[in-house]
Design a protein around this motif. Sequence first.
Motif, PDB file in Angstrom:
ATOM      1  N   VAL A 401       0.867  -1.187   0.000  1.00  0.00           N
ATOM      2  CA  VAL A 401       0.000   0.000   0.000  1.00  0.00           C
ATOM      3  C   VAL A 401       0.899   1.231   0.000  1.00  0.00           C
ATOM      4  O   VAL A 401       1.823   1.344   0.830  1.00  0.00           O
ATOM      5  CB  VAL A 401      -0.927   0.020   1.239  1.00  0.00           C
ATOM      6  CG1 VAL A 401      -1.868   1.219   1.177  1.00  0.00           C
ATOM      7  CG2 VAL A 401      -1.726  -1.273   1.324  1.00  0.00           C
ATOM      8  N   ASP A 402       0.625   2.132  -0.946  1.00  0.00           N
ATOM      9  CA  ASP A 402       1.431   3.355  -1.052  1.00  0.00           C
ATOM     10  C   ASP A 402       1.257   4.203   0.212  1.00  0.00           C
ATOM     11  O   ASP A 402       0.144   4.297   0.752  1.00  0.00           O
ATOM     12  CB  ASP A 402       0.972   4.135  -2.282  1.00  0.00           C
ATOM     13  CG  ASP A 402       1.985   5.192  -2.683  1.00  0.00           C
ATOM     14  OD1 ASP A 402       3.179   4.969  -2.459  1.00  0.00           O
ATOM     15  OD2 ASP A 402       1.576   6.237  -3.215  1.00  0.00           O
ATOM     16  N   PRO A 403       2.345   4.816   0.724  1.00  0.00           N
ATOM     17  CA  PRO A 403       2.210   5.638   1.946  1.00  0.00           C
ATOM     18  C   PRO A 403       1.198   6.779   1.819  1.00  0.00           C
ATOM     19  O   PRO A 403       0.589   7.197   2.808  1.00  0.00           O
ATOM     20  CB  PRO A 403       3.629   6.178   2.164  1.00  0.00           C
ATOM     21  CG  PRO A 403       4.521   5.245   1.442  1.00  0.00           C
ATOM     22  CD  PRO A 403       3.737   4.701   0.300  1.00  0.00           C
ATOM     23  N   GLU A 404       1.026   7.286   0.592  1.00  0.00           N
ATOM     24  CA  GLU A 404       0.058   8.374   0.397  1.00  0.00           C
ATOM     25  C   GLU A 404      -1.381   7.889   0.600  1.00  0.00           C
ATOM     26  O   GLU A 404      -2.245   8.667   0.996  1.00  0.00           O
ATOM     27  CB  GLU A 404       0.224   8.948  -1.011  1.00  0.00           C
ATOM     28  CG  GLU A 404       1.583   9.619  -1.225  1.00  0.00           C
ATOM     29  CD  GLU A 404       1.744  10.111  -2.646  1.00  0.00           C
ATOM     30  OE1 GLU A 404       0.801   9.880  -3.448  1.00  0.00           O
ATOM     31  OE2 GLU A 404       2.785  10.694  -2.966  1.00  0.00           O
ATOM     32  N   GLN A 405      -1.649   6.601   0.306  1.00  0.00           N
ATOM     33  CA  GLN A 405      -2.995   6.060   0.442  1.00  0.00           C
ATOM     34  C   GLN A 405      -3.287   5.557   1.861  1.00  0.00           C
ATOM     35  O   GLN A 405      -4.414   5.170   2.156  1.00  0.00           O
ATOM     36  CB  GLN A 405      -3.193   4.903  -0.540  1.00  0.00           C
ATOM     37  CG  GLN A 405      -3.141   5.341  -2.004  1.00  0.00           C
ATOM     38  CD  GLN A 405      -3.340   4.180  -2.944  1.00  0.00           C
ATOM     39  OE1 GLN A 405      -3.500   3.044  -2.504  1.00  0.00           O
ATOM     40  NE2 GLN A 405      -3.300   4.453  -4.255  1.00  0.00           N
ATOM     41  N   LEU A 406      -2.275   5.510   2.726  1.00  0.00           N
ATOM     42  CA  LEU A 406      -2.484   5.035   4.094  1.00  0.00           C
ATOM     43  C   LEU A 406      -3.305   6.051   4.891  1.00  0.00           C
ATOM     44  O   LEU A 406      -3.117   7.270   4.758  1.00  0.00           O
ATOM     45  CB  LEU A 406      -1.141   4.812   4.797  1.00  0.00           C
ATOM     46  CG  LEU A 406      -0.354   3.564   4.385  1.00  0.00           C
ATOM     47  CD1 LEU A 406       1.014   3.597   5.018  1.00  0.00           C
ATOM     48  CD2 LEU A 406      -1.092   2.305   4.793  1.00  0.00           C
ATOM     49  N   SER A 407      -4.192   5.531   5.712  1.00  0.00           N
ATOM     50  CA  SER A 407      -4.994   6.396   6.583  1.00  0.00           C
ATOM     51  C   SER A 407      -5.324   5.603   7.839  1.00  0.00           C
ATOM     52  O   SER A 407      -5.486   4.387   7.806  1.00  0.00           O
ATOM     53  CB  SER A 407      -6.285   6.842   5.878  1.00  0.00           C
ATOM     54  OG  SER A 407      -7.062   5.728   5.567  1.00  0.00           O
ATOM     55  N   GLY A 408      -5.399   6.274   8.940  1.00  0.00           N
ATOM     56  CA  GLY A 408      -5.647   5.608  10.220  1.00  0.00           C
ATOM     57  C   GLY A 408      -7.088   5.245  10.450  1.00  0.00           C
ATOM     58  O   GLY A 408      -7.427   4.740  11.531  1.00  0.00           O
TER      59      GLY A 408
END
Length: 472
Positions: A401-408
């Motif tokens: 998963v791309d870091p930009e698409q990560l969300s908490g």
Amino acid sequence: MSVVKKKKHVSKKNKKAWRKHCDIRDVEDFLEEQRLDERLGKFDTKPDSELFVVDTQGDDDDKAKDIKSETSEKVVKPTSAKERKRQQLSKTPKCYEILIPASKVPDPNAKRNHVNPVGSRPTALSKITEKKREEKGKFEKKVEVARKNRKIALDKKRKAKSIRNNFDLDLWGQDLPEAKGIPETLCDDFIPPGALLHNVLPQQRLRPKPPPPKTIVTRSAVDTPHPGISYNPSFKEHQELLQEVVQHEQKMMKREAHLLRVTTGMFSKVTPEQKENQWREEMSVGLPQPHNPANDPSDNETDNEYKAVNPPVKNKKKDHKARRKQKEQLEEKERLKRKKIEKKKISDLYRLRQLQSTISKTETRQAEDRTKRVTKRKIEEATALPALNAHKTPKKEPEYVDPEQLSGDLRTIKSTTNLLRDRFESLQRRGALAASKLMMKKKRKLKSYFKAGHKVTEKDIERYVTRSAGKK
């Protein structure tokens, strides 16, 4: 008045014409009667008992009954079945009646030699083999085995005849439904046991269920995903997953480069002009070339002199000095070669310890590699997938998963994989389902044709032309 037919005169020159136009029925009838007499015997030689039958019954039914009763009283019937069987011993069995000759024709060769059947007379080879068997003691062994078998059979008979003192065996217990694996709750007098056994659950049946294969038992149920795939992973786990993905991509790139090198990269690239020139040169081999004045020899070169294509070779022999020099060179070359070999022998003697150490190191390394291979093979055999079909199981590629698409938050995250496809491939990797191959059907390109007619207008033509141009 009877009309007398004129007799035909036919040529009987050939055998075929003789047979066709001669009446030989009387001869054939005579021969047939003669053969019948030979088979059944002549009437002159037969006794009267065989030719005539005395009628003792008469015309009335009452007289026939009285005669039957008198004859039945005179015939003595056998008292027991044993005597009946003894009387039948003299008769030939019905299975051998077909072998008895029914014809009365005598054997043409009265003094026929008797031939023993094959295997009845012992040959020289069979005598030798029997002697060898007798020396080895095979016949004695055969007699001992037969004696033992007879003893075992007698013991079995005695055991069967021995009187039982214990009467606890239930003769009808084996036919009860409980003995066949049917529980008491399903037992009913009005339902046959076959139907009851059909409705029993598989766990309660008498036949045990076979154990599952070893490969499925030793494998984990579901592979746990990498923690870096989580919607809120730690930095360290995310970096570890990133390194795995990078290594996988590098491996795939290396494989693609190798395939490109051994397939497309092996062939040199040529421009269209070079290809055309090369083709022209190959096709014009052996054809007469056009005249080129630039290639003509000049007047200065020729100078009106004759020059042969293959000039004669002079047989210039070597003198004694040249031969001596050549011999000395060969001897010096051989001496240097021998010197080099001797020097290598001395150096190898000094390198014995080093060679021994390298050999021992290679042997230990090979033994370690062998043990590693054996252990690896055993682990693979224990955890190998069952061969359900010819297709190979799909390999699992690392997810990222791309870091930009990560969300908490789970609400804002976007799913990158298909859950149904992931579970289906997981079942294939664990051997629960047979591996399948993706089959893509190619769409056929349908050709469209314009059918001309008297109802077609110019608008229809324009519409067809625009549609065909859009497709292109």
